[in-house]
Scaffold this motif. Sequence first.
Motif, mmCIF file in Angstrom:
data_model
loop_
_atom_site.group_PDB
_atom_site.id
_atom_site.type_symbol
_atom_site.label_atom_id
_atom_site.label_comp_id
_atom_site.label_asym_id
_atom_site.label_seq_id
_atom_site.Cartn_x
_atom_site.Cartn_y
_atom_site.Cartn_z
ATOM 1 N N UNK A 127 0.864 -1.182 0.000
ATOM 2 C CA UNK A 127 0.000 0.000 0.000
ATOM 3 C C UNK A 127 0.902 1.233 0.000
ATOM 4 N N UNK A 128 0.718 2.073 -0.983
ATOM 5 C CA UNK A 128 1.557 3.264 -1.118
ATOM 6 C C UNK A 128 0.728 4.510 -0.830
ATOM 7 N N UNK A 129 1.286 5.399 -0.012
ATOM 8 C CA UNK A 129 0.650 6.682 0.301
ATOM 9 C C UNK A 129 1.536 7.802 -0.241
ATOM 10 N N UNK A 138 2.262 17.328 7.502
ATOM 11 C CA UNK A 138 1.162 16.628 8.156
ATOM 12 C C UNK A 138 1.732 15.379 8.818
ATOM 13 N N UNK A 139 0.922 14.757 9.674
ATOM 14 C CA UNK A 139 1.300 13.473 10.254
ATOM 15 C C UNK A 139 0.300 12.430 9.783
ATOM 16 N N UNK A 140 0.832 11.303 9.311
ATOM 17 C CA UNK A 140 -0.020 10.195 8.857
ATOM 18 C C UNK A 140 0.220 9.001 9.765
ATOM 19 N N UNK A 141 -0.818 8.590 10.487
ATOM 20 C CA UNK A 141 -0.757 7.409 11.349
ATOM 21 C C UNK A 141 -1.413 6.237 10.631
ATOM 22 N N UNK A 142 -0.726 5.118 10.619
ATOM 23 C CA UNK A 142 -1.223 3.912 9.953
ATOM 24 C C UNK A 142 -1.264 2.776 10.963
ATOM 25 N N UNK A 143 -2.468 2.244 11.196
ATOM 26 C CA UNK A 143 -2.650 1.170 12.185
ATOM 27 C C UNK A 143 -3.207 -0.065 11.470
ATOM 28 N N UNK A 189 9.031 6.022 9.211
ATOM 29 C CA UNK A 189 8.129 6.202 10.339
ATOM 30 C C UNK A 189 8.602 5.524 11.593
ATOM 31 N N UNK A 190 7.856 5.730 12.648
ATOM 32 C CA UNK A 190 8.194 5.206 13.973
ATOM 33 C C UNK A 190 7.014 4.414 14.521
ATOM 34 N N UNK A 191 7.284 3.198 14.958
ATOM 35 C CA UNK A 191 6.224 2.360 15.512
ATOM 36 C C UNK A 191 5.954 2.717 16.974
ATOM 37 N N UNK A 227 5.063 13.979 7.049
ATOM 38 C CA UNK A 227 5.158 14.028 5.593
ATOM 39 C C UNK A 227 5.000 15.463 5.100
ATOM 40 N N UNK A 228 5.758 15.771 4.061
ATOM 41 C CA UNK A 228 5.637 17.043 3.356
ATOM 42 C C UNK A 228 5.195 16.766 1.930
ATOM 43 N N UNK A 229 4.729 17.785 1.258
ATOM 44 C CA UNK A 229 4.281 17.630 -0.116
ATOM 45 C C UNK A 229 5.358 16.942 -0.955
ATOM 46 N N UNK A 230 4.935 15.877 -1.690
ATOM 47 C CA UNK A 230 5.865 15.113 -2.520
ATOM 48 C C UNK A 230 6.397 13.873 -1.853
ATOM 49 N N UNK A 231 6.209 13.719 -0.532
ATOM 50 C CA UNK A 231 6.706 12.537 0.172
ATOM 51 C C UNK A 231 5.811 11.321 -0.089
ATOM 52 N N UNK A 232 6.416 10.142 0.019
ATOM 53 C CA UNK A 232 5.695 8.880 -0.117
ATOM 54 C C UNK A 232 6.132 7.923 0.981
ATOM 55 N N UNK A 233 5.230 7.028 1.355
ATOM 56 C CA UNK A 233 5.562 5.964 2.279
ATOM 57 C C UNK A 233 4.852 4.694 1.813
ATOM 58 N N UNK A 234 5.573 3.579 1.856
ATOM 59 C CA UNK A 234 5.015 2.280 1.465
ATOM 60 C C UNK A 234 4.787 1.450 2.723
#
Length: 659
Positions: A127-129, A138-143, A189-191, A227-234
């Motif tokens: 899953x790519x964001x 912004x901060x994106x939390x993924x659970x 990210x940090x768990x 995250x800043x504009x243009x950043x991605x996280x998988x």
Amino acid sequence: MYLGKADVNTYDKGAGREFLVSNGRGGYGFSTVIGANTRREHGLLVVRPENERQHSVLVSKIEETVFDSNKKYQLSTNRYRDLVYPDGYRYLQEYQGNPFPTMLFVIHSILLKKSIFMPHGKECTIVKYELLAAPGKIRLDLRPLFAHRKNSEVCLDSGKNVFSVSSDDAHGICVTGRGHSSCCAATAGTWALKPLWFENLIYEQDDNSDGACVDHLWSPGLISNEMSEGDSVYMILSEKAEKFTLKELGEIESEAAQRFEDILEQANIPAFSSAEQDMVASSYHLVDDRPESIAPIYTGYPSVDTKASDTFIALPGLLLATGREKTAAKTLKYWSGVAESCGWAMPEKLSDDGEPEFGCIDCGLWFVYAVDKYLSHHAEADPDDRKRLTKALFAVTDKYILGIEGLDVKCADNMLLQMLGADPARYWMSAVAGEEVVVPRCGYLVEVNALWYNALKCAEKYAQASGNAESAERYKNAAEKCGKSFCDTFWSCDMNGLYDYVDPETFKGDGAIRPNQILAASLPFSPLSPEAAQSVVRLCWNTLYTTYGLRTLDPRHDKFKGRSEGRLDQRLKARFRGMAWPWLLGEFITAYLKYNPTRKDLGWVFMRPFNSHLRHGCLCGVAQLFDGIMPYRPHGDVLSACALGELLRVLHENLEPDE
């Protein structure tokens, strides 16, 4: 496939549209476009563990939360007993299905893109964001939420110490529990390990149980990203720990996109419209075309089983129409080997330990049909393959002439195949509700003998082609006798069509109008005269045709049940007492155009309703069966090999544009 805001701006609209990704070997990710799981089979990572016949849901979903300027926005959507919470579907601006599912969330001037894909051949979902736009950080939390259960079950209650979690690096965790293990890793990210149960989730779309399905899911914690504009996280969800570099993830993503283009490019169908392209692309999920595989065709999703009859019915559309001739040859050679090991009696499937399981009488006859389709379609077939498959075609046909005790079938003196006994497992309308056989049949079955006549004529055709005049004459005489007996036995002057079955003891036929007779008109070789075949087509059109298939019973019959509703036994009865099957519609269209070749315009009229269906339910997929009366809701597998295969075959064989 594109859906705009108006298509997903309510819970019901969004929850009624599902996406599917797969890895080409039966593992899949399956959910709704708004992320709310509405079936037990839904999950981002669903796999079949080794030595098990059934798939298991490992990772059910991911709860996503955006924090901006001390404000919290929950992008997820869940259905509980008394409410929908959160209602993240409100932020979903659009959905795109090609080359893989992509959702765009819009929160004021924040644009967050989510993409879901699976690497080919790996039990892994990625899953790519991507943060496309944002006024600042912004901060994106993924659970992630874990299920670790079979896809036909639910966790009846939450419990303590059911799961354990371990971590060997900063970005990944491994979860163990309920006899399974699975992993979740992120590229940044940090768990924060904060275990939490999500209780009383409702799966309202389940067809296979008598009550609402309530599930309980467990989460070990969440991973946070600034995250800043243009950043991605998988996020990498996998059965076993997988470590990919960003470069490797980019390559996997590109390969997943390229597969979509390759499938369209190799297809033998022009695929001018988006609907045709979507159907061709969906065929990817149903075919295991890895070099090391035996190349099975899966029955559909979420069943993901392998059955001989489904394989042979779907093969001309899923493989030949889409340009996979090599895979078709490999599949037919595999099944010919299975039949040879069983003395040329074709089983319905193989058990996990490789033992044959016999079912329908007609599996071998559908094999002959598929071999003929392949050899007729692929004139450049390898000579060794052609010789081997022709030999198998003769052997399977001769086996029926001798009778097959293990299948309870014999070839009678009139050259018709007779079912011995009344076991419903011997024909495709095989449902049993409680102790009641839904469609009791015996003796001579109309579709079995239509296929039998076709098989004898195919054997005659290939015997002639191989220069074996003696065998060709033998098959010819058998076919002539079979054809005459077929017409004498099954033709009903009262209905101006064919009996569904005839009892050999009394020679009384079943007067119920059923769709099995359409095969006598649609198959390459028909025992009927053109006039009789057109009467069969007209009868099926007048009494059985619906928007998405042929009904399994005349609606005027006192046992007609057109909708799947009520108790489980009532829903089982409806499947073969009135519900409509799209694969039969494919046979109907072929039969109609066979005797009305100038009316391709009507052929397209029969096909066009699926343009709309592809935008509902499982997006780009064709369901296994539908209600036979309004509102024509889909049921069964949301993506069916037989249904999709038959429509693709019709596009290729009957509706391909003239030169």
